[in-house]
Design a protein around this motif. Structure first.
Motif, PDB file in Angstrom:
ATOM      1  N   GLY A  15      -6.473 -65.271  -5.828  1.00  0.00           N
ATOM      2  CA  GLY A  15      -7.597 -64.460  -5.392  1.00  0.00           C
ATOM      3  C   GLY A  15      -8.302 -64.959  -4.151  1.00  0.00           C
ATOM      4  O   GLY A  15      -9.298 -64.368  -3.730  1.00  0.00           O
ATOM      5  N   TYR A  16      -7.817 -66.012  -3.554  1.00  0.00           N
ATOM      6  CA  TYR A  16      -8.415 -66.515  -2.330  1.00  0.00           C
ATOM      7  C   TYR A  16      -7.729 -65.881  -1.125  1.00  0.00           C
ATOM      8  O   TYR A  16      -6.616 -65.381  -1.217  1.00  0.00           O
ATOM      9  CB  TYR A  16      -8.282 -68.036  -2.248  1.00  0.00           C
ATOM     10  N   ALA A  17      -8.413 -65.916   0.006  1.00  0.00           N
ATOM     11  CA  ALA A  17      -7.857 -65.396   1.250  1.00  0.00           C
ATOM     12  C   ALA A  17      -7.960 -66.468   2.321  1.00  0.00           C
ATOM     13  O   ALA A  17      -8.770 -67.390   2.208  1.00  0.00           O
ATOM     14  CB  ALA A  17      -8.617 -64.152   1.690  1.00  0.00           C
ATOM     15  N   ILE A  18      -7.143 -66.352   3.349  1.00  0.00           N
ATOM     16  CA  ILE A  18      -7.223 -67.238   4.502  1.00  0.00           C
ATOM     17  C   ILE A  18      -7.688 -66.372   5.665  1.00  0.00           C
ATOM     18  O   ILE A  18      -7.055 -65.366   5.995  1.00  0.00           O
ATOM     19  CB  ILE A  18      -5.865 -67.888   4.813  1.00  0.00           C
ATOM     20  N   ALA A  19      -8.818 -66.752   6.268  1.00  0.00           N
ATOM     21  CA  ALA A  19      -9.375 -66.001   7.388  1.00  0.00           C
ATOM     22  C   ALA A  19      -8.877 -66.601   8.696  1.00  0.00           C
ATOM     23  O   ALA A  19      -8.928 -67.813   8.889  1.00  0.00           O
ATOM     24  CB  ALA A  19     -10.899 -66.031   7.339  1.00  0.00           C
ATOM     25  N   THR A  20      -8.387 -65.738   9.583  1.00  0.00           N
ATOM     26  CA  THR A  20      -7.931 -66.189  10.899  1.00  0.00           C
ATOM     27  C   THR A  20      -8.562 -65.319  11.978  1.00  0.00           C
ATOM     28  O   THR A  20      -8.973 -64.183  11.721  1.00  0.00           O
ATOM     29  CB  THR A  20      -6.397 -66.119  11.038  1.00  0.00           C
ATOM     30  N   ASP A  21      -8.609 -65.860  13.196  1.00  0.00           N
ATOM     31  CA  ASP A  21      -9.066 -65.055  14.324  1.00  0.00           C
ATOM     32  C   ASP A  21      -7.893 -64.211  14.820  1.00  0.00           C
ATOM     33  O   ASP A  21      -6.805 -64.240  14.242  1.00  0.00           O
ATOM     34  CB  ASP A  21      -9.676 -65.929  15.421  1.00  0.00           C
ATOM     35  N   GLU A  22      -8.112 -63.478  15.868  1.00  0.00           N
ATOM     36  CA  GLU A  22      -7.075 -62.558  16.362  1.00  0.00           C
ATOM     37  C   GLU A  22      -5.834 -63.285  16.883  1.00  0.00           C
ATOM     38  O   GLU A  22      -4.751 -62.722  16.927  1.00  0.00           O
ATOM     39  CB  GLU A  22      -7.644 -61.664  17.453  1.00  0.00           C
ATOM     40  N   ASP A  31     -19.500 -70.678  12.948  1.00  0.00           N
ATOM     41  CA  ASP A  31     -19.522 -70.913  14.391  1.00  0.00           C
ATOM     42  C   ASP A  31     -18.247 -70.417  15.069  1.00  0.00           C
ATOM     43  O   ASP A  31     -18.213 -70.284  16.289  1.00  0.00           O
ATOM     44  CB  ASP A  31     -19.698 -72.405  14.697  1.00  0.00           C
ATOM     45  N   ASP A  32     -17.207 -70.142  14.296  1.00  0.00           N
ATOM     46  CA  ASP A  32     -15.926 -69.685  14.844  1.00  0.00           C
ATOM     47  C   ASP A  32     -15.854 -68.174  15.011  1.00  0.00           C
ATOM     48  O   ASP A  32     -14.836 -67.651  15.466  1.00  0.00           O
ATOM     49  CB  ASP A  32     -14.776 -70.131  13.939  1.00  0.00           C
ATOM     50  N   VAL A  33     -16.918 -67.449  14.610  1.00  0.00           N
ATOM     51  CA  VAL A  33     -16.923 -65.991  14.711  1.00  0.00           C
ATOM     52  C   VAL A  33     -18.193 -65.519  15.403  1.00  0.00           C
ATOM     53  O   VAL A  33     -19.151 -66.281  15.552  1.00  0.00           O
ATOM     54  CB  VAL A  33     -16.805 -65.317  13.323  1.00  0.00           C
ATOM     55  N   GLU A  34     -18.177 -64.260  15.827  1.00  0.00           N
ATOM     56  CA  GLU A  34     -19.379 -63.686  16.436  1.00  0.00           C
ATOM     57  C   GLU A  34     -19.510 -62.230  16.001  1.00  0.00           C
ATOM     58  O   GLU A  34     -18.516 -61.576  15.628  1.00  0.00           O
ATOM     59  CB  GLU A  34     -19.334 -63.791  17.954  1.00  0.00           C
ATOM     60  N   ILE A  35     -20.750 -61.724  16.040  1.00  0.00           N
ATOM     61  CA  ILE A  35     -21.013 -60.339  15.683  1.00  0.00           C
ATOM     62  C   ILE A  35     -20.134 -59.426  16.543  1.00  0.00           C
ATOM     63  O   ILE A  35     -19.954 -59.662  17.731  1.00  0.00           O
ATOM     64  CB  ILE A  35     -22.509 -60.001  15.903  1.00  0.00           C
ATOM     65  N   ASP A  36     -19.599 -58.393  15.937  1.00  0.00           N
ATOM     66  CA  ASP A  36     -18.698 -57.417  16.560  1.00  0.00           C
ATOM     67  C   ASP A  36     -17.308 -57.972  16.842  1.00  0.00           C
ATOM     68  O   ASP A  36     -16.479 -57.285  17.431  1.00  0.00           O
ATOM     69  CB  ASP A  36     -19.292 -56.810  17.843  1.00  0.00           C
ATOM     70  N   LEU A  38     -13.516 -59.565  15.534  1.00  0.00           N
ATOM     71  CA  LEU A  38     -12.538 -59.168  14.525  1.00  0.00           C
ATOM     72  C   LEU A  38     -11.912 -60.409  13.903  1.00  0.00           C
ATOM     73  O   LEU A  38     -11.688 -61.404  14.593  1.00  0.00           O
ATOM     74  CB  LEU A  38     -11.435 -58.312  15.140  1.00  0.00           C
ATOM     75  N   ILE A  39     -11.643 -60.344  12.609  1.00  0.00           N
ATOM     76  CA  ILE A  39     -10.906 -61.401  11.916  1.00  0.00           C
ATOM     77  C   ILE A  39      -9.818 -60.754  11.081  1.00  0.00           C
ATOM     78  O   ILE A  39      -9.845 -59.552  10.819  1.00  0.00           O
ATOM     79  CB  ILE A  39     -11.809 -62.278  11.019  1.00  0.00           C
ATOM     80  N   ARG A  40      -8.865 -61.565  10.660  1.00  0.00           N
ATOM     81  CA  ARG A  40      -7.819 -61.106   9.742  1.00  0.00           C
ATOM     82  C   ARG A  40      -7.923 -61.920   8.460  1.00  0.00           C
ATOM     83  O   ARG A  40      -8.121 -63.134   8.509  1.00  0.00           O
ATOM     84  CB  ARG A  40      -6.448 -61.305  10.370  1.00  0.00           C
ATOM     85  N   GLY A  46      -0.629 -58.966   1.648  1.00  0.00           N
ATOM     86  CA  GLY A  46      -0.731 -58.359   2.972  1.00  0.00           C
ATOM     87  C   GLY A  46      -1.899 -58.921   3.764  1.00  0.00           C
ATOM     88  O   GLY A  46      -2.480 -59.940   3.414  1.00  0.00           O
ATOM     89  N   THR A  47      -2.235 -58.225   4.833  1.00  0.00           N
ATOM     90  CA  THR A  47      -3.281 -58.652   5.749  1.00  0.00           C
ATOM     91  C   THR A  47      -4.282 -57.517   5.947  1.00  0.00           C
ATOM     92  O   THR A  47      -3.896 -56.354   6.016  1.00  0.00           O
ATOM     93  CB  THR A  47      -2.670 -59.015   7.122  1.00  0.00           C
ATOM     94  N   VAL A  48      -5.560 -57.875   6.031  1.00  0.00           N
ATOM     95  CA  VAL A  48      -6.628 -56.917   6.287  1.00  0.00           C
ATOM     96  C   VAL A  48      -7.337 -57.333   7.564  1.00  0.00           C
ATOM     97  O   VAL A  48      -7.674 -58.508   7.726  1.00  0.00           O
ATOM     98  CB  VAL A  48      -7.642 -56.902   5.115  1.00  0.00           C
ATOM     99  N   GLN A  49      -7.557 -56.392   8.461  1.00  0.00           N
ATOM    100  CA  GLN A  49      -8.330 -56.688   9.668  1.00  0.00           C
ATOM    101  C   GLN A  49      -9.764 -56.248   9.409  1.00  0.00           C
ATOM    102  O   GLN A  49     -10.001 -55.140   8.913  1.00  0.00           O
ATOM    103  CB  GLN A  49      -7.765 -55.960  10.880  1.00  0.00           C
ATOM    104  N   CYS A  50     -10.721 -57.106   9.733  1.00  0.00           N
ATOM    105  CA  CYS A  50     -12.129 -56.857   9.426  1.00  0.00           C
ATOM    106  C   CYS A  50     -12.993 -57.059  10.662  1.00  0.00           C
ATOM    107  O   CYS A  50     -12.742 -57.956  11.460  1.00  0.00           O
ATOM    108  CB  CYS A  50     -12.624 -57.832   8.356  1.00  0.00           C
TER     109      CYS A  50
END
Length: 67
Positions: A15-22, A31-36, A38-40, A46-50
């Motif tokens: 049930g865990y996910a691994i978050a990656t940048d584009e 600190d690795d993300v910013e508003i607006d 995208l992450i995967r 499968g993979t979800v883009q958010c």
């Protein structure tokens, strides 16, 4: 058997996910993300883009820090 339980795929099946940048780099901090941005999310099947629409800083347990 114990080593298999620690594999990234076994962790995602629980049930865990691994978050990656584009570019595919693992996201370890807000600190690795910013508003607006995208992450995967890499899930077990499968993979979800958010899109990022808010960021909340928190402690180790993910709860928002006071003050």
């Amino acid at each position: 058997k114990a080593l298999e339980q620690l594999s990234p795929m076994a962790v995602r099946r629980r049930g865990y996910a691994i978050a990656t940048d584009e570019e595919g780099s693992v996201i370890r901090s807000v600190d690795d993300v910013e508003i607006d941005g995208l992450i995967r999310l890499l899930l077990s099947d499968g993979t979800v883009q958010c899109g990022i629409n808010s960021i909340t800083r928190g402690g180790r347990d993910g709860k928002e820090k006071n003050g």
